[in-house]
Design a protein around this motif. Structure first.
Motif, PDB file in Angstrom:
ATOM      1  N   GLY A  41      11.225   3.709   2.518  1.00  0.00           N
ATOM      2  CA  GLY A  41      11.409   3.338   1.112  1.00  0.00           C
ATOM      3  C   GLY A  41      10.437   4.047   0.192  1.00  0.00           C
ATOM      4  O   GLY A  41       9.436   4.630   0.626  1.00  0.00           O
ATOM      5  N   GLY A  42      10.768   3.994  -1.086  1.00  0.00           N
ATOM      6  CA  GLY A  42      10.052   4.770  -2.079  1.00  0.00           C
ATOM      7  C   GLY A  42       8.620   4.322  -2.340  1.00  0.00           C
ATOM      8  O   GLY A  42       7.763   5.159  -2.624  1.00  0.00           O
ATOM      9  N   GLU A  45       6.293   5.722   0.154  1.00  0.00           N
ATOM     10  CA  GLU A  45       6.238   7.172  -0.099  1.00  0.00           C
ATOM     11  C   GLU A  45       5.245   7.466  -1.243  1.00  0.00           C
ATOM     12  O   GLU A  45       4.418   8.368  -1.155  1.00  0.00           O
ATOM     13  CB  GLU A  45       7.663   7.611  -0.488  1.00  0.00           C
ATOM     14  N   LYS A 197       7.639  16.347   2.601  1.00  0.00           N
ATOM     15  CA  LYS A 197       8.979  16.037   2.079  1.00  0.00           C
ATOM     16  C   LYS A 197       9.431  17.065   1.055  1.00  0.00           C
ATOM     17  O   LYS A 197      10.621  17.283   0.871  1.00  0.00           O
ATOM     18  CB  LYS A 197       8.902  14.628   1.479  1.00  0.00           C
ATOM     19  N   VAL A 225      20.725  10.869   0.917  1.00  0.00           N
ATOM     20  CA  VAL A 225      19.604  10.354   1.723  1.00  0.00           C
ATOM     21  C   VAL A 225      19.264   8.974   1.171  1.00  0.00           C
ATOM     22  O   VAL A 225      18.956   8.861  -0.022  1.00  0.00           O
ATOM     23  CB  VAL A 225      18.345  11.254   1.560  1.00  0.00           C
ATOM     24  N   SER A 226      19.322   7.950   1.992  1.00  0.00           N
ATOM     25  CA  SER A 226      19.015   6.603   1.494  1.00  0.00           C
ATOM     26  C   SER A 226      18.888   5.623   2.637  1.00  0.00           C
ATOM     27  O   SER A 226      19.570   5.777   3.646  1.00  0.00           O
ATOM     28  CB  SER A 226      20.158   6.069   0.628  1.00  0.00           C
ATOM     29  N   ARG A 227      18.065   4.598   2.417  1.00  0.00           N
ATOM     30  CA  ARG A 227      18.131   3.453   3.331  1.00  0.00           C
ATOM     31  C   ARG A 227      19.568   2.952   3.311  1.00  0.00           C
ATOM     32  O   ARG A 227      20.274   3.103   2.302  1.00  0.00           O
ATOM     33  CB  ARG A 227      17.228   2.320   2.828  1.00  0.00           C
ATOM     34  N   LYS A 232      22.884   1.267  -2.639  1.00  0.00           N
ATOM     35  CA  LYS A 232      22.940   2.742  -2.585  1.00  0.00           C
ATOM     36  C   LYS A 232      24.391   3.210  -2.418  1.00  0.00           C
ATOM     37  O   LYS A 232      24.660   4.404  -2.427  1.00  0.00           O
ATOM     38  CB  LYS A 232      22.098   3.272  -1.422  1.00  0.00           C
ATOM     39  N   GLY A 256      19.701   8.310   6.703  1.00  0.00           N
ATOM     40  CA  GLY A 256      18.971   7.099   6.318  1.00  0.00           C
ATOM     41  C   GLY A 256      18.119   6.614   7.462  1.00  0.00           C
ATOM     42  O   GLY A 256      18.108   7.188   8.549  1.00  0.00           O
ATOM     43  N   GLY A 257      17.409   5.573   7.175  1.00  0.00           N
ATOM     44  CA  GLY A 257      16.580   4.956   8.202  1.00  0.00           C
ATOM     45  C   GLY A 257      16.221   3.589   7.684  1.00  0.00           C
ATOM     46  O   GLY A 257      16.674   3.196   6.604  1.00  0.00           O
ATOM     47  N   ILE A 295      14.199  15.641   6.411  1.00  0.00           N
ATOM     48  CA  ILE A 295      14.869  15.294   5.148  1.00  0.00           C
ATOM     49  C   ILE A 295      14.726  16.437   4.153  1.00  0.00           C
ATOM     50  O   ILE A 295      15.687  16.821   3.478  1.00  0.00           O
ATOM     51  CB  ILE A 295      14.327  13.962   4.601  1.00  0.00           C
ATOM     52  N   GLY A 315      14.822   6.016  -7.759  1.00  0.00           N
ATOM     53  CA  GLY A 315      15.559   6.948  -6.908  1.00  0.00           C
ATOM     54  C   GLY A 315      14.747   8.206  -6.656  1.00  0.00           C
ATOM     55  O   GLY A 315      15.033   9.272  -7.206  1.00  0.00           O
ATOM     56  N   LEU A 316      13.731   8.070  -5.799  1.00  0.00           N
ATOM     57  CA  LEU A 316      12.922   9.258  -5.469  1.00  0.00           C
ATOM     58  C   LEU A 316      13.771  10.336  -4.810  1.00  0.00           C
ATOM     59  O   LEU A 316      13.478  11.521  -4.925  1.00  0.00           O
ATOM     60  CB  LEU A 316      11.798   8.864  -4.502  1.00  0.00           C
ATOM     61  N   THR A 317      14.822   9.917  -4.135  1.00  0.00           N
ATOM     62  CA  THR A 317      15.685  10.894  -3.465  1.00  0.00           C
ATOM     63  C   THR A 317      16.329  11.835  -4.495  1.00  0.00           C
ATOM     64  O   THR A 317      16.592  12.991  -4.191  1.00  0.00           O
ATOM     65  CB  THR A 317      16.782  10.179  -2.674  1.00  0.00           C
ATOM     66  N   GLU A 320      13.571  14.299  -5.443  1.00  0.00           N
ATOM     67  CA  GLU A 320      13.342  15.228  -4.321  1.00  0.00           C
ATOM     68  C   GLU A 320      14.411  16.323  -4.292  1.00  0.00           C
ATOM     69  O   GLU A 320      14.109  17.505  -4.104  1.00  0.00           O
ATOM     70  CB  GLU A 320      13.362  14.454  -2.996  1.00  0.00           C
TER      71      GLU A 320
HETATM   72  N1  UDP Z   1      13.623   8.190   2.964  1.00  0.00           N
HETATM   73  C1  UDP Z   1      13.176   8.608   4.195  1.00  0.00           C
HETATM   74  N2  UDP Z   1      13.978   8.416   5.263  1.00  0.00           N
HETATM   75  C2  UDP Z   1      15.197   7.841   5.151  1.00  0.00           C
HETATM   76  C3  UDP Z   1      15.652   7.402   3.882  1.00  0.00           C
HETATM   77  C4  UDP Z   1      14.823   7.596   2.807  1.00  0.00           C
HETATM   78  O1  UDP Z   1      12.071   9.164   4.326  1.00  0.00           O
HETATM   79  O2  UDP Z   1      15.870   7.708   6.155  1.00  0.00           O
HETATM   80  C5  UDP Z   1      12.733   8.400   1.834  1.00  0.00           C
HETATM   81  C6  UDP Z   1      13.332   9.245   0.730  1.00  0.00           C
HETATM   82  O3  UDP Z   1      13.193  10.620   1.021  1.00  0.00           O
HETATM   83  C7  UDP Z   1      12.524   8.770  -0.471  1.00  0.00           C
HETATM   84  C8  UDP Z   1      12.296   7.295  -0.171  1.00  0.00           C
HETATM   85  O4  UDP Z   1      12.423   7.161   1.237  1.00  0.00           O
HETATM   86  O5  UDP Z   1      11.286   9.430  -0.520  1.00  0.00           O
HETATM   87  C9  UDP Z   1      13.325   6.414  -0.847  1.00  0.00           C
HETATM   88  O6  UDP Z   1      12.953   6.194  -2.152  1.00  0.00           O
HETATM   89  P1  UDP Z   1      13.999   5.788  -3.272  1.00  0.00           P
HETATM   90  O7  UDP Z   1      13.222   5.555  -4.504  1.00  0.00           O
HETATM   91  O8  UDP Z   1      15.073   6.826  -3.338  1.00  0.00           O
HETATM   92  O9  UDP Z   1      14.692   4.461  -2.737  1.00  0.00           O
HETATM   93  P2  UDP Z   1      14.150   3.048  -2.155  1.00  0.00           P
HETATM   94  O10 UDP Z   1      14.342   3.133  -0.674  1.00  0.00           O
HETATM   95  O11 UDP Z   1      12.718   2.901  -2.568  1.00  0.00           O
HETATM   96  O12 UDP Z   1      15.057   2.044  -2.778  1.00  0.00           O
END
Ligand code: UDP
Length: 413
Positions: A41-42, A45, A197, A225-227, A232, A256-257, A295, A315-317, A320
């Protein structure tokens, strides 16, 4: 080279000098950041980058992570969904568990929190720590990373009572601000251009990842790319891909993860797998939380990046992908609106059909893709790098520290 010096090349010397000047008055102060997960999650990060930068400026910053039970994380995921507008009815025991876990963590962290000059509490999970620290010395700031624009009232009423006691709060956009009895600041998040990243990668490394996931070498790649989280809208991404693919061949990657404070991921992942079933051109990847380079490479390999969120704090994705000169098709919501400038750095959409239309347009217009990508990168450089983020945190700390003084003289330092 010293950590700050490394940023002179990317952000400019005067930006780094400015950070040094602003931080002079805060040098030696103790700052504690608290959130609820070390990775995924962001927020994790962001903190992984912000905390070392504060230390490089001579501020004693640390990052603490609260621990909780599965009942606690079920409850806080409920808070998250409710703050972002879903109707979530939580039983009384859930609220009790939330308070119990916060008071347990407060006991553990008490010395650090009581002595800190500034405590930044990220999101609702650790927000009730404050009421457990009776003789606190410093200023406490609640940093809300989620879309708080239309919270579900009963849950917000409970949380509002808790966060009202803070000295200030921070939201990512003006849209999210809520009536609270203290100053509120708008600070958008950021990315670290030098991190794994976001750093430049060799062509070979990008190709390596393409091969590793068995992606077709000649077919355009659409990526999200997202959880695995319903906000999402990964299933909506698959729907958009299916519509667009009727006209133009392409492959879709969903990467995702999990995050340890998100108990819903597995259920959503199953929904995604079901929606993707039977299509050999969709890859649903579950990556470990430290797969930053993978990623990075996927974002570089992609032709178009999607972030089709229905609600999104920032939305850090998106940032990125823009930093990698990709046009982004993003949901027309929350923090995505700060980044995806319609028809300029990408397109904002409200439905799978809208996303499909824009995917097709961009795949047929290579020149437009390149132009938007270039604009996107410049937009991030100007607005969403870690150095700007840090500058705003420092300015906020100075402002909160000085309270209601009419004039703050920074030249004394
Ligand atoms: N991310 C990751 N692995 C994943 C999914 C997301 O490292 O499998 C990272 C993604 O690159 C970003 C952050 O987690 O840096 C997600 O931040 P975002 O603000 O987009 O969403 P959040 O998960 O905080 O709602």
């Amino acid at each position: 080279m010293d950590l700050l010096e490394r940023y002179s090349d990317v952000a400019g010397r005067e930006v780094v000098d400015h950070l040094r000047q602003l931080s002079a008055e805060l040098r030696g102060m103790k700052v504690v950041h608290v959130n609820s997960t070390r990775e995924g999650g962001g927020v994790a990060e962001l903190l992984a980058k912000m905390v070392p930068m504060m230390n490089a400026l001579g501020i004693h910053a640390t990052w603490e992570v609260i621990e909780g039970t599965s009942a606690f994380f079920e409850c806080t995921k409920g808070f998250h969904n409710a703050i972002q507008g879903n109707t979530v009815v939580l039983p009384e025991e859930s609220y009790q568990e939330y308070l119990r876990i916060n008071s347990m963590n407060a006991e553990k962290l008490e010395d650090k929190l009581r002595d800190a000059d500034f405590v930044f509490i990220h999101d609702p999970q650790p927000a009730a720590l404050l009421k457990n620290i009776v003789d606190r010395k410093g200023k406490w700031i609640w940093r809300c990373h989620i879309d708080c624009s239309r919270p579900y009232r009963p849950v917000w009423k409970f949380l509002r009572r808790i966060v009202s006691d803070y000295d200030a709060s921070i939201f990512s956009t003006a849209e999210f601000v809520q009536p609270l009895p203290h100053p509120q600041y708008i600070i958008a998040p950021s990315i670290d251009p030098l991190s794994e990243k976001n750093m430049e990668l060799s062509w070979g490394e990008v190709e390596g990842v393409r091969k590793r996931f068995d992606l077709h070498p000649d077919m355009p790649i659409i990526l999200q790319v997202s959880r695995y989280d319903r906000f999402k809208d990964p299933v909506g991404v698959i729907a958009a891909y299916r519509i667009a693919r009727e006209i133009v061949p392409m492959q879709l990657v969903l990467a995702g993860g999990g995050a340890s404070d998100d108990p819903e991921g597995e259920v959503v992942l199953q929904e995604v797998k079901k929606a993707a079933a039977g299509d050999p051109n969709i890859r649903v990847l579950v990556l470990p939380p430290d797969a930053h380079r993978t990623i990075n490479a996927l974002q570089r390999a992609a032709d178009i990046v999607l972030q089709k969120s229905i609600k999104e704090g920032f939305g850090l994705t998106v940032t990125e992908a823009m930093w990698k000169s990709k046009p982004v098709i993003g949901g027309d919501t929350g923090g995505i609106r700060l980044q995806v400038i319609d028809h300029y750095t990408g397109f904002r959409v409200q439905s799978p059909e809208g996303a499909a239309l824009r995917i097709r347009y961009l795949l047929f217009n290579h020149g437009k893709r390149v132009e938007m990508g270039r604009q996107a990168k410049r937009f991030v450089r100007e607005n969403f790098l870690l150095t700007r983020h840090l500058r705003e945190y420092l300015a906020l700390m100075i402002a909160v520290f000085h309270g209601f003084e009419d004039r703050i003289d920074l030249t004394r330092n």
